[in-house]
Design a protein around this motif. Structure first.
Motif, PDB file in Angstrom:
ATOM      1  N   LYS A  68      47.686  11.247  15.194  1.00  0.00           N
ATOM      2  CA  LYS A  68      48.130  12.883  15.589  1.00  0.00           C
ATOM      3  C   LYS A  68      48.993  12.876  16.832  1.00  0.00           C
ATOM      4  N   LYS A  69      48.523  11.781  17.812  1.00  0.00           N
ATOM      5  CA  LYS A  69      49.548  11.730  19.080  1.00  0.00           C
ATOM      6  C   LYS A  69      50.547  10.829  18.877  1.00  0.00           C
ATOM      7  N   LYS A  70      50.903  10.280  17.642  1.00  0.00           N
ATOM      8  CA  LYS A  70      52.091   9.451  17.271  1.00  0.00           C
ATOM      9  C   LYS A  70      52.078   8.160  18.457  1.00  0.00           C
ATOM     10  N   ILE A  71      50.944   7.603  18.799  1.00  0.00           N
ATOM     11  CA  ILE A  71      51.000   6.540  19.748  1.00  0.00           C
ATOM     12  C   ILE A  71      51.082   5.124  18.554  1.00  0.00           C
ATOM     13  N   PRO A  72      52.314   4.468  18.808  1.00  0.00           N
ATOM     14  CA  PRO A  72      52.553   3.548  17.809  1.00  0.00           C
ATOM     15  C   PRO A  72      51.675   2.423  18.065  1.00  0.00           C
ATOM     16  N   ILE A  73      51.526   1.526  17.018  1.00  0.00           N
ATOM     17  CA  ILE A  73      50.737   0.172  17.000  1.00  0.00           C
ATOM     18  C   ILE A  73      51.691  -0.627  18.013  1.00  0.00           C
ATOM     19  N   PRO A  74      51.272  -1.515  18.895  1.00  0.00           N
ATOM     20  CA  PRO A  74      51.878  -2.341  19.662  1.00  0.00           C
ATOM     21  C   PRO A  74      52.623  -3.412  18.925  1.00  0.00           C
ATOM     22  N   ASP A  75      53.784  -4.002  19.490  1.00  0.00           N
ATOM     23  CA  ASP A  75      54.557  -4.929  18.890  1.00  0.00           C
ATOM     24  C   ASP A  75      53.954  -6.081  18.368  1.00  0.00           C
ATOM     25  N   ASP A  76      52.930  -6.552  19.244  1.00  0.00           N
ATOM     26  CA  ASP A  76      52.098  -7.716  18.921  1.00  0.00           C
ATOM     27  C   ASP A  76      50.989  -7.660  17.961  1.00  0.00           C
ATOM     28  N   ASN A  77      51.148  -6.507  17.135  1.00  0.00           N
ATOM     29  CA  ASN A  77      49.990  -6.339  16.213  1.00  0.00           C
ATOM     30  C   ASN A  77      50.829  -5.357  14.919  1.00  0.00           C
ATOM     31  N   PRO A  78      51.678  -6.322  14.413  1.00  0.00           N
ATOM     32  CA  PRO A  78      52.444  -5.364  13.378  1.00  0.00           C
ATOM     33  C   PRO A  78      51.773  -5.329  12.223  1.00  0.00           C
ATOM     34  N   LYS A  79      51.667  -3.880  11.626  1.00  0.00           N
ATOM     35  CA  LYS A  79      50.934  -3.384  10.553  1.00  0.00           C
ATOM     36  C   LYS A  79      49.305  -3.669  10.827  1.00  0.00           C
ATOM     37  N   ARG A  80      49.040  -4.033  12.032  1.00  0.00           N
ATOM     38  CA  ARG A  80      47.614  -4.005  12.409  1.00  0.00           C
ATOM     39  C   ARG A  80      46.908  -5.224  11.678  1.00  0.00           C
ATOM     40  N   ILE A  81      48.035  -6.195  11.351  1.00  0.00           N
ATOM     41  CA  ILE A  81      47.329  -7.466  10.826  1.00  0.00           C
ATOM     42  C   ILE A  81      46.438  -8.136  11.616  1.00  0.00           C
ATOM     43  N   VAL A  82      46.965  -8.188  12.865  1.00  0.00           N
ATOM     44  CA  VAL A  82      46.271  -8.879  13.983  1.00  0.00           C
ATOM     45  C   VAL A  82      44.706  -8.369  14.162  1.00  0.00           C
ATOM     46  N   ASP A  83      44.621  -7.130  14.296  1.00  0.00           N
ATOM     47  CA  ASP A  83      43.304  -6.910  14.669  1.00  0.00           C
ATOM     48  C   ASP A  83      42.355  -6.501  13.392  1.00  0.00           C
ATOM     49  N   LEU A  84      42.928  -6.328  12.225  1.00  0.00           N
ATOM     50  CA  LEU A  84      42.250  -6.349  10.941  1.00  0.00           C
ATOM     51  C   LEU A  84      41.758  -7.635  10.932  1.00  0.00           C
ATOM     52  N   THR A  85      42.404  -8.756  11.201  1.00  0.00           N
ATOM     53  CA  THR A  85      42.055 -10.211  10.988  1.00  0.00           C
ATOM     54  C   THR A  85      40.930 -10.476  11.889  1.00  0.00           C
ATOM     55  N   LYS A  86      41.093  -9.980  13.098  1.00  0.00           N
ATOM     56  CA  LYS A  86      40.074 -10.246  14.082  1.00  0.00           C
ATOM     57  C   LYS A  86      38.810  -9.802  13.711  1.00  0.00           C
ATOM     58  N   ARG A  87      38.785  -8.559  13.350  1.00  0.00           N
ATOM     59  CA  ARG A  87      37.602  -7.855  13.066  1.00  0.00           C
ATOM     60  C   ARG A  87      36.897  -8.460  12.031  1.00  0.00           C
ATOM     61  N   SER A  88      37.569  -8.855  10.843  1.00  0.00           N
ATOM     62  CA  SER A  88      37.030  -9.506   9.685  1.00  0.00           C
ATOM     63  C   SER A  88      36.376 -11.053  10.010  1.00  0.00           C
ATOM     64  N   VAL A  89      37.277 -11.750  10.760  1.00  0.00           N
ATOM     65  CA  VAL A  89      36.610 -12.949  11.138  1.00  0.00           C
ATOM     66  C   VAL A  89      35.273 -13.031  12.024  1.00  0.00           C
ATOM     67  N   ASP A  90      35.354 -11.842  12.822  1.00  0.00           N
ATOM     68  CA  ASP A  90      34.265 -11.688  13.730  1.00  0.00           C
ATOM     69  C   ASP A  90      33.076 -11.348  12.857  1.00  0.00           C
ATOM     70  N   PHE A  91      33.335 -10.497  11.778  1.00  0.00           N
ATOM     71  CA  PHE A  91      32.249 -10.053  10.836  1.00  0.00           C
ATOM     72  C   PHE A  91      31.645 -11.300  10.383  1.00  0.00           C
ATOM     73  N   VAL A  92      32.481 -12.052   9.479  1.00  0.00           N
ATOM     74  CA  VAL A  92      32.083 -13.374   9.032  1.00  0.00           C
ATOM     75  C   VAL A  92      31.523 -14.296   9.979  1.00  0.00           C
ATOM     76  N   LYS A  93      31.798 -14.560  10.980  1.00  0.00           N
ATOM     77  CA  LYS A  93      30.995 -15.462  12.188  1.00  0.00           C
ATOM     78  C   LYS A  93      29.791 -14.736  12.236  1.00  0.00           C
ATOM     79  N   GLU A  94      29.463 -13.519  12.551  1.00  0.00           N
ATOM     80  CA  GLU A  94      28.110 -12.862  13.034  1.00  0.00           C
ATOM     81  C   GLU A  94      27.268 -13.082  11.832  1.00  0.00           C
ATOM     82  N   HIS A  95      27.553 -12.763  10.425  1.00  0.00           N
ATOM     83  CA  HIS A  95      26.738 -12.503   9.506  1.00  0.00           C
ATOM     84  C   HIS A  95      26.501 -13.972   8.568  1.00  0.00           C
ATOM     85  N   ALA A  96      27.678 -14.880   8.569  1.00  0.00           N
ATOM     86  CA  ALA A  96      27.535 -15.849   7.450  1.00  0.00           C
ATOM     87  C   ALA A  96      26.430 -16.496   7.734  1.00  0.00           C
ATOM     88  N   GLY A  97      25.550 -16.931   6.789  1.00  0.00           N
ATOM     89  CA  GLY A  97      24.511 -17.667   6.875  1.00  0.00           C
ATOM     90  C   GLY A  97      23.195 -17.090   7.403  1.00  0.00           C
TER      91      GLY A  97
END
Length: 577
Positions: free
Chosen positions: A189-218
């Motif tokens: 809505k405010k047209k605030i772009p994704i930072p250059d160090d997180n293209p297509k949100r790949i970085v933060d999607l990966t971090k959230r996913s890895v953190d989720f696995v580490k928290e619950h695996a086992g």
């Protein structure tokens, strides 16, 4: 009752309550621990607009063109070595929204009445009930009572929030910042772009996913769906990744481009580097999740599914200037194989490493598959079209998939792409053009390039398959093109009326304020309103042209625009001298 007796009773009730909580906690912990040890985990890695032949994994042993000769996806290669490649893996529709709804609820897009992006008919068919009563993959696993924790990160469905669809954890903060967008903005809505160090949100999607696995695996069984915005346009990748692709390009003996020249980023060569870099970084996300599973000791107890929401949109053209994705005909937006056949790789318990399976599978099979593999004793939701893939996971080509529907139905009632309704039964695929009525039949097990139309040679098969297709569509109220065009016309009329009301309101407001530049302001409002009316005329003409269009390929909108002398935005076009 005396005060002392009442106090002792309360103390006893509190003590009993505390013992109950303690025992319940211990039981819950025991159940979760047991379930974590015995129930499998599930990860679905969903990519956006990835073509069947875009990765470095050969999707079909006998077809060299079923892999890219430049793109590198080493994590997917490893997943394929550990699991099975399905040569005939399908997305539910050739565009994203319908597929993303279908995969969640285990039904065809026709039954769910959302068949393409901006489905105007859906707004009428689902105006009252929406999709709130549909049960998602997460809901099915939660109902299994095995202690599953569920998460969805990334691109959503648009018609329903993920945290409202049974997911315990989601990054869908609000529909504007996530939903079914393209990963361009942190705040749409405010047209605030994704930072250059997180293209297509790949970085933060990966971090959230890895953190989720580490928290619950086992600790407890889990289901994670990471739904990437890559590799949809606009293509984005880190400068480092693009430079690595450039170096590989030059090492292969291919020519460089002069980056000092204006417009070099629009060249085919640069766009190839950028796309390949984006895909590589998406693949690294998969690798990070696999690494987290391995480190937690849960990789062997986890089913990992890699697939795409529709066929590729980064395509090449053949000698006849027609689109192709590897050997497949057409791409995104088409019901030919290039638009719906997608990468489909699965690893997990009981799956033969490095195997290939030719049994057709489709993404609406995943909900009943999770239900089966989780050993759920709860009934499947009503209307599920898919069937469990357990048989083909365990037995490959010797296995089978039992579905309620007689075939795989792709009912694409689109008002801006060729409207085609298709069905695959066994080795054969029938397509009916919904404007012209033309029928085509292909043996897509052998002729997956769809070069040889068999409709003239097999009229009985054509008639029978078309009957099955039509009966299914009618039974689920899948929609017709006259209904679509009527719905679009109604939407256009309502939009124009709202725009006219806004114009009148803005004019009245401006006159009331009576600024110094009133005449200039009124002229600007008038100009914008006239432009809006011209845009309406063009869009109306495009729909009328689409209703008569018999082509199996994308509508040539330029002919309408040139005839009218204005584009879809209402801008006047100066004719060429």
């Amino acid at each position: 009752m005396s005060t002392q007796m009442r106090e002792e009773l309360v103390r006893g009730q509190k003590a009993g309550l505390m013992r109950f909580i303690a025992i319940s906690f211990c039981c819950m912990t025991y159940v979760n621990a047991c379930c974590a040890a015995t129930s499998p985990n599930f990860v679905i890695f969903y990519v956006d607009d990835l073509g069947w032949a875009d990765t470095s994994v050969r999707m079909m042993d006998d077809e060299p063109l079923s892999r890219s000769d430049f793109n590198q996806t080493p994590a997917l290669e490893e997943l394929a070595r550990q699991g099975v490649r399905f040569t005939s893996g399908y997305a539910p529709t050739p565009t994203c929204t319908g597929s993303r709804i279908s995969i969640q609820f285990g039904m065809t897009s026709a039954r769910l009445q959302y068949r393409n992006v901006f489905d105007v008919l859906s707004k009428k068919q689902r105006a009252a009930k929406g999709w709130d009563e549909e049960i998602s993959m997460a809901g099915v696993l939660k109902a299994a009572n095995k202690g599953y924790v569920t998460a969805h990160f990334g691109k959503g469905m648009n018609v329903r929030r993920m945290d409202h669809a049974g997911y315990d954890v989601s990054d869908e903060f609000d529909r504007g910042s996530n939903g079914n967008g393209h990963g361009r903005y942190n705040d749409v809505k405010k047209k605030i772009p994704i930072p250059d160090d997180n293209p297509k949100r790949i970085v933060d999607l990966t971090k959230r996913s890895v953190d989720f696995v580490k928290e619950h695996a086992g600790e407890r069984p889990f289901f994670l769906m990471v739904s990437h915005y890559a590799v949809h346009v606009p293509h984005q990748a880190s400068p480092e990744a693009i430079e690595r692709c450039r170096r590989r390009w030059l090492a292969a003996g291919k020519p460089d481009i002069d980056r000092s020249q204006p417009g070099y980023e629009q060249t085919d060569t640069y766009q190839q580097w950028e796309y390949s870099a984006m895909l590589k970084e998406t693949d690294q996300s998969l690798g990070s999740i696999i690494d987290a599973l391995v480190e937690s000791g849960q990789f062997d107890n986890t089913y990992v599914v890699f697939t795409s929401d529709n066929g590729g949109d980064f395509y090449k053209s053949n000698a006849n200037h027609l689109r192709c994705n590897g050997p497949l005909r057409e791409g995104k937006g088409s019901t030919f194989e290039g638009g719906i056949r997608v990468p489909f790789v699965v690893s997990g318990p009981g799956i033969k490493p490095g195997s290939q399976c030719a049994v057709p599978v489709i993404q609406w099979d995943l909900l009943p598959t999770l239900h089966d593999l989780a050993d759920s004793q709860t009934l499947l939701p009503a209307g599920v079209d898919g069937g469990s893939l357990r048989g083909v996971f365990e037995s490959g080509d010797a296995g089978s998939v039992r579905r309620n529907a007689l075939g795989l139905v792709f009912h694409y009632t689109c008002h801006f792409h060729p409207p085609v309704s298709a069905i695959r039964i066994g080795d054969h695929k029938l397509l009916r053009h919904l404007a012209s009525g033309e029928l085509r039949l292909f043996d897509v097990a052998k002729d997956y390039a769809e070069k040889h139309d068999l409709s003239g040679k097999m009229p009985q098969k054509v008639a029978e398959m078309d009957r099955i297709r039509q009966q299914y569509v009618q039974n689920v109220d899948g929609g017709t093109m006259p209904e679509v065009y009527e719905a679009y016309s109604d939407w256009m009329g309502a939009s124009r009326k709202n725009a006219e009301q806004k114009y009148d309101k803005d004019v009245a407001s401006l006159k009331e304020r009576n600024p110094v530049d009133l005449v200039k302001g009124l002229a600007k409002l008038k100009s914008n309103w006239e432009k809006s009316k011209r845009s309406y005329v063009v869009k109306r003409a495009l729909i009328e042209d689409h209703m008569q269009e018999s082509s199996w390929y994308r509508q040539d909108q330029d002919k309408v625009i040139k005839r009218l002398g204005m584009d879809k935005q209402g801008n006047l076009i100066t004719p060429d001298p």
